[in-house]
Structures are given as C-alpha cells and as structure tokens.
Scaffold this active site. Structure first.
Site, PDB file in Angstrom:
ATOM      1  CD  GLU A   7       1.387  16.901 -96.708  1.00 29.04           C
ATOM      2  OE1 GLU A   7       1.972  16.057 -97.545  1.00 29.04           O
ATOM      3  OE2 GLU A   7       1.988  17.692 -95.996  1.00 29.04           O
ATOM      4  CB  SER A   8      -2.977  19.103-100.024  1.00 29.58           C
ATOM      5  OG  SER A   8      -4.357  18.554 -99.547  1.00 29.58           O
TER       6      SER A   8
END
Length: 598
Positions: free
Chosen positions: A508-509
């Site tokens: 996601e990051s």
C-alpha cells in the site's frame, strides 16, 4: 483512486408518503381543543424561530458569492441565459450597495407578509374537522406523488453521442498477445460470475465467505456498486450477455430514494462515472437517466457556506457532513476535486447548467486561495474556506484532483486553458518540492507535511507516472520529453516496489529511508487490495512509447494476481505481500473489475 479513461429507465419508485395524521382517541371533543392548542404552540415557535433567524443571523449578502455562468466551449448546446445572470462575473457587495439594501428590505417585507398569511391559514385550518384535515392531507399527498411521477417521466434532451474509437478493434495479430488478452477476459469472467452467484445486488463480494459485502462509503443500502462499476469493462471485452444482465438489474432495482449516507466522491466516480461510461458505450438511455437521478441526490452536498461540498450526504434527507478524522471537519482535495468531468457531462446531457456551475465554483475558489509553496493542501474547511492541515500528497487525499485538471483540458479538446494552467502550476510545484531521487537512483514522490518532506510513496501515487506521460504533450517550454521521462522513472520505481516483494505485488505504501528503498516498513502498509494504479501507469507508458517492457511488467502483475489473489469464489486482496503464504482479506473490490482488469 483514479477513474477509467472513459467517463463513462424505469421511473424511480416512490414510496408512499406517510403524511397522514395519527389515530385519534374516541374523546374527540376534548382532544380537539388540546390538539389545536399544541398546533398553535408549534406554529408560534416556528414563526418566532423564522423571524429570529431572519433578523439576527449574519447578513449573507456581505459575503462574496460567485455566479459563474457557462463557457460555451465546454457545453456548446446549453443556453447560458437560462439560470446564468452574467457569465464569468462575480457578484459582490460593492457600488450597488443602495440597490442591494432596497432589495433586502423588499425581501424582508415579503417574508413578513408570507408569515402573516401562513399564520392566518393555520388558524383557519384549526377550525376544520378531523375528517376535513385528513382529506386535505391526502389530497396534498396525492398531488406531491403525481408531481414527482411527472418529473420522473420528463425526457432528457437529445444530444449527440461522440464516436468512440478503439472499443471494437478486433483481435490482435500477435498470437501471444491474443492469448494473454483472453486470459484477462477469463479473469474478468471469474470475478463477475462469482459476484453474480454470491453477491448479486450487493455492493461488493466476499469471495471466500461467498456472500455480499459493503463499506461505509456506499451507505447501508445494496446499490450494486460492482454491477455499475464493471459495466464499461464488460462492454469493452465483448461480454454483452453479462452487460445486459447488469443493465436489467439497474433498470429494475437501482433506487436512489433510500435513507442512506454515501461518499459523494466514491458514488460520483463509481456510479455516475460508471453509468455515463455505459451510456456512451451502448447508447442505452437508462444509464443516462439513472446518472441524472443520482446526481440530483448529490446536489445538497454543495449546500455549504463556501460551496465546497461535504464528503458525505444522505440520499434521502440531503443532510451532509464530513469525515470525523479529516483535519477538523475539512473536505478533502481528492474528493471535491474529482467531480469535474462527470458534472460537466451531466450538464451537457441534460442542458441544465447547475452541475457545471457547481464544479466551476470549486475551481474559481481554489484559484483565489494562497497555496503554500505553490502546493495544494489536502484539506479545506467548507465552512470557513481556509486550508486545514498543511499536508500535500499526490497519493491518497490528493491524487485524482491533479488527474482531473489534466483530463478536463483533454476533454475540452484542449480548449480549457484554465484547467491546463492549474495542472502545469501544480506539477511544477510538485516537482520542485515533492519529487526526489533516492540514493539507489529511484525517483519517488514524497508527501509534504507541515514543512517537512516525508520520504514515503503510496501505491495510489503510482498513477502519476501515467499522468505525467499523458500530460507531456502540451506542457510548458517544450518539456514534453522531460515529462515523458519523468513518467517512465515513476513507473520504474513502482515496478521495483512490486519486484521487491515475495508475491511480486506492491504494498500500500513504501519508504525511501536510508538503506530501505521501495519497501514497506510498517505491517499496516504491507497489504495489496487489487489496486490498479501501477498497471494503469504501465498501460499509459506502453501506449506512448511502445516499449515492450511495460507490457511485460503488466503481464507479470496479472500472473501474480492470478496466482495469489484468485480463490474459488472470485479474487481477494492479500494482507502481506512479503509473505510467501499470504492471508486473504476476503474482499473483491468493485474497482478491480472496473479498473485493474480494464
């Protein structure tokens, strides 16, 4: 969240209006007096409240108001004289102050007269019997229902549908490419068929539990988000039987007159965008009509002191509010900034300028505001018109605002120079303050928080590689080559975030901190929820360069999704892309069908 490249009736069922009086006890004579007394008290309180609000609340005429009108270049068939007073002119408190005061006094006198008339009518009403009051209520109720039905049946004006290029281009000559395309189509069938069996009519699917699923962005109702979101993909892939199934469900079941609080942003891009895309692809009127019905339900969200819409709105009551976590009640840049394309098309299709004027008002307001370092903060308070926390991101909370500026320019056949200037100004500030190169040579887009650059890039920000490539043509100072190369560098970085995981799927990051590059550090950032942004950037880069690496990278991502996300009941996200034995989150997102596989 990004949207597909394309922007994208039976009458809405009207439930009986429960306006009848409550049941009366048998002691009719005694209670009629008490009923009249209570009603008079209520009326007195109401009138007192109205007068108090009118004379003691701040004078709104002393605040700046915008009356933007229309620009013929964007909506050529709409008559700007209908509803627009002076296109492009700001109406403010100025030299005409005396005339404004006379107008205000006239309005005050009219309101006083209306209140007195209403009070007299109420007194007369109380003199009538229970049966007479009940009959009048029923008559009024029937009248309202009939008016709503008449409005439902009012046809929308005929407008030309543009010819769409490339939606039926035949099979590719390359046998290998043809087989890969058929595999993606089979994946779409697997996702759709299982939703059809286990989650039909629900917003999304739990493919392991094999049941419907929803989140608070869609409210409490079963609105068939996956059906609407997937329509354009089904049509483009030639899955016309499935498309017709979705169309039938929408025609007979999609109802927006529900007591449900929804995200204005999510409903706009997934429902209005999905319905408009289906309309432009198929020409079926039901999609246009449903899109307009929903848009009317979203308009109350704009009833704020600044015209910046609330994040959430109740489809039945029209009451709006913002997310509790969003910087002291602020609206979010990526949400109120991702309405423009759909709303411009709504005005084009209906001939009603209200949608266009709502989004142009947002643009004009943003143009007048100071921006720290030329950057747009992610939060704006809809009550005060001031920025919230100084946090700027090209990923979550900011992403699609920049995408829509660029696509507004493209959608206008490159005549909306205002949108192009805002995009160019924003990208220059982003490149100056947020885009950096790591020690290992990877170009990334960080996040600006209160004067500090956080060296973290989200999966959502990976769409920017494709955006830079898409916006290269028409860039300032003949920098097309520069932005195309910048897009390629972002694509490479995002590919590395995939390649450095066990599943070859991106987190996601991911951070760029010392020896750690393009890798998620926190457990809460290691999940993959079938997001499309990286694959979208590969697609744009391949279209503009025809470099085969981008097709190969996209195919590698498809194989990883097939291997690790496919389950017997559909496709599921995974909780840790660094684990070779992943745990599924048991959610098949609607955007997986609309964007990732498209």
């Amino acid at each position: 969240m990004t949207t597909p490249a394309l922007l994208p009736l039976s009458g809405r069922r009207i439930p009986p209006l429960n306006l009848g009086p409550p049941s009366f006890p048998h002691h009719r004579a005694t209670l009629r007096l008490s009923e009249k007394f209570i009603l008079l008290l209520i009326l007195s309180a109401f009138i007192t409240l109205c007068f108090g609000a009118f004379f003691f609340l701040p004078d709104s005429s002393k605040h700046k108001r915008f009356d933007l009108g229309l620009e013929d270049v964007l909506i050529p068939h709409v008559d700007a004289s209908k509803g627009a007073k002076n296109p492009g002119v700001f109406l403010i408190h100025g030299p005409d102050e005396h005339r404004h005061r006379e107008e205000e006094e006239r309005l005050r006198n009219k309101i006083r007269a209306d209140h007195e008339k209403a009070l007299e009518e109420a007194k007369e009403k109380l003199k009538k019997s229970r049966e007479e009051i009940r009959a009048e209520i029923q008559t009024e109720k029937n009248k309202v229902v009939q008016e709503m039905k008449t409005k439902e049946k009012k046809p929308l004006p005929p407008v030309p549908i543009p010819n769409l290029i490339g939606i039926d281009g035949g099979d590719p000559e390359d046998n290998d490419i043809r087989k890969k395309r058929e595999k993606i189509k089979e994946m779409m069938k697997h996702a759709w068929d299982n939703y059809r069996i286990y989650g039909w009519g629900h917003n999304e699917l739990r493919p392991i539990a094999r049941k419907g699923h929803s989140t608070n962005i869609f409210g409490s109702s079963q609105m068939g988000a996956t059906i609407v979101d997937a329509l354009d993909t089904l049509y483009i892939m030639g899955l016309h039987d499935e498309f017709r199934d979705g169309q039938k469900w929408i025609e007979h079941n999609l109802d927006f007159s529900v007591n449900s609080e929804v995200s204005v942003f999510e409903v706009n891009i997934r429902f209005i965008g999905g319905l408009l895309a289906a309309y432009y692809l198929s020409g079926e009127e039901i999609f246009k009509i449903k899109a307009v019905q929903l848009a009317e339900k979203l308009l109350p969200a704009f009833n704020t002191p600044t015209g910046i819409p609330w994040a959430m709105v109740n489809l039945k009551s029209g009451v709006g509010r913002n997310w509790g976590w969003a910087s002291a009640g602020s609206s979010i840049l990526a949400e109120f900034g991702t309405l423009h394309m759909e709303f411009v098309h709504l005005s084009y299709l209906t001939g009603d300028p209200v949608y266009y004027r709502k989004v142009m008002h947002i643009r004009k307001l943003l143009q007048k505001m100071d921006r720290p370092n030329g950057l747009y903060p992610n939060y704006l308070n809809p009550r005060t018109g001031r920025w919230g926390q100084y946090h700027t991101s090209v990923g979550g909370l900011g992403d699609s605002f920049y995408e829509y500026l660029l696509k507004a320019w493209l959608m206008s056949d490159k005549t909306d120079h205002e949108a192009r200037k805002m995009y160019d100004d924003a990208i220059e500030a982003i490149e100056k303050h947020l885009i950096k190169k790591s020690r290992g040579g990877l170009t990334f887009i960080g996040e600006w928080k209160n004067g500090h650059l956080e060296k973290k890039m989200g999966h959502l920000a990976c769409f920017a590689g494709g955006m830079f490539a898409l916006g290269a043509d028409g860039s300032r100072m003949d920098k097309a080559g520069h932005y195309l190369e910048l897009g390629a560098e972002i694509a490479r970085t995002c590919h590395e975030s995939y390649d450095r995981t066990a599943l070859k799927l991106g987190p996601e990051s991911f951070k760029f901190d010392g020896a750690v590059e393009a890798v998620a550090v926190r457990q809460a950032e290691k999940y993959y929820i079938l997001r499309p942004e990286v694959i979208e950037t590969y697609w744009y880069l391949w279209r503009f360069t025809h470099d085969p690496r981008y097709r190969q990278w996209g195919w590698e991502a498809a194989l990883a999704i097939e291997k690790y996300c496919r389950v017997s009941g559909g496709f599921s996200g995974v909780k840790d892309v660094y684990s070779s034995t992943p745990t599924h989150d048991d959610v098949q997102q609607s955007f997986f069908l609309a964007e990732t596989l498209n």
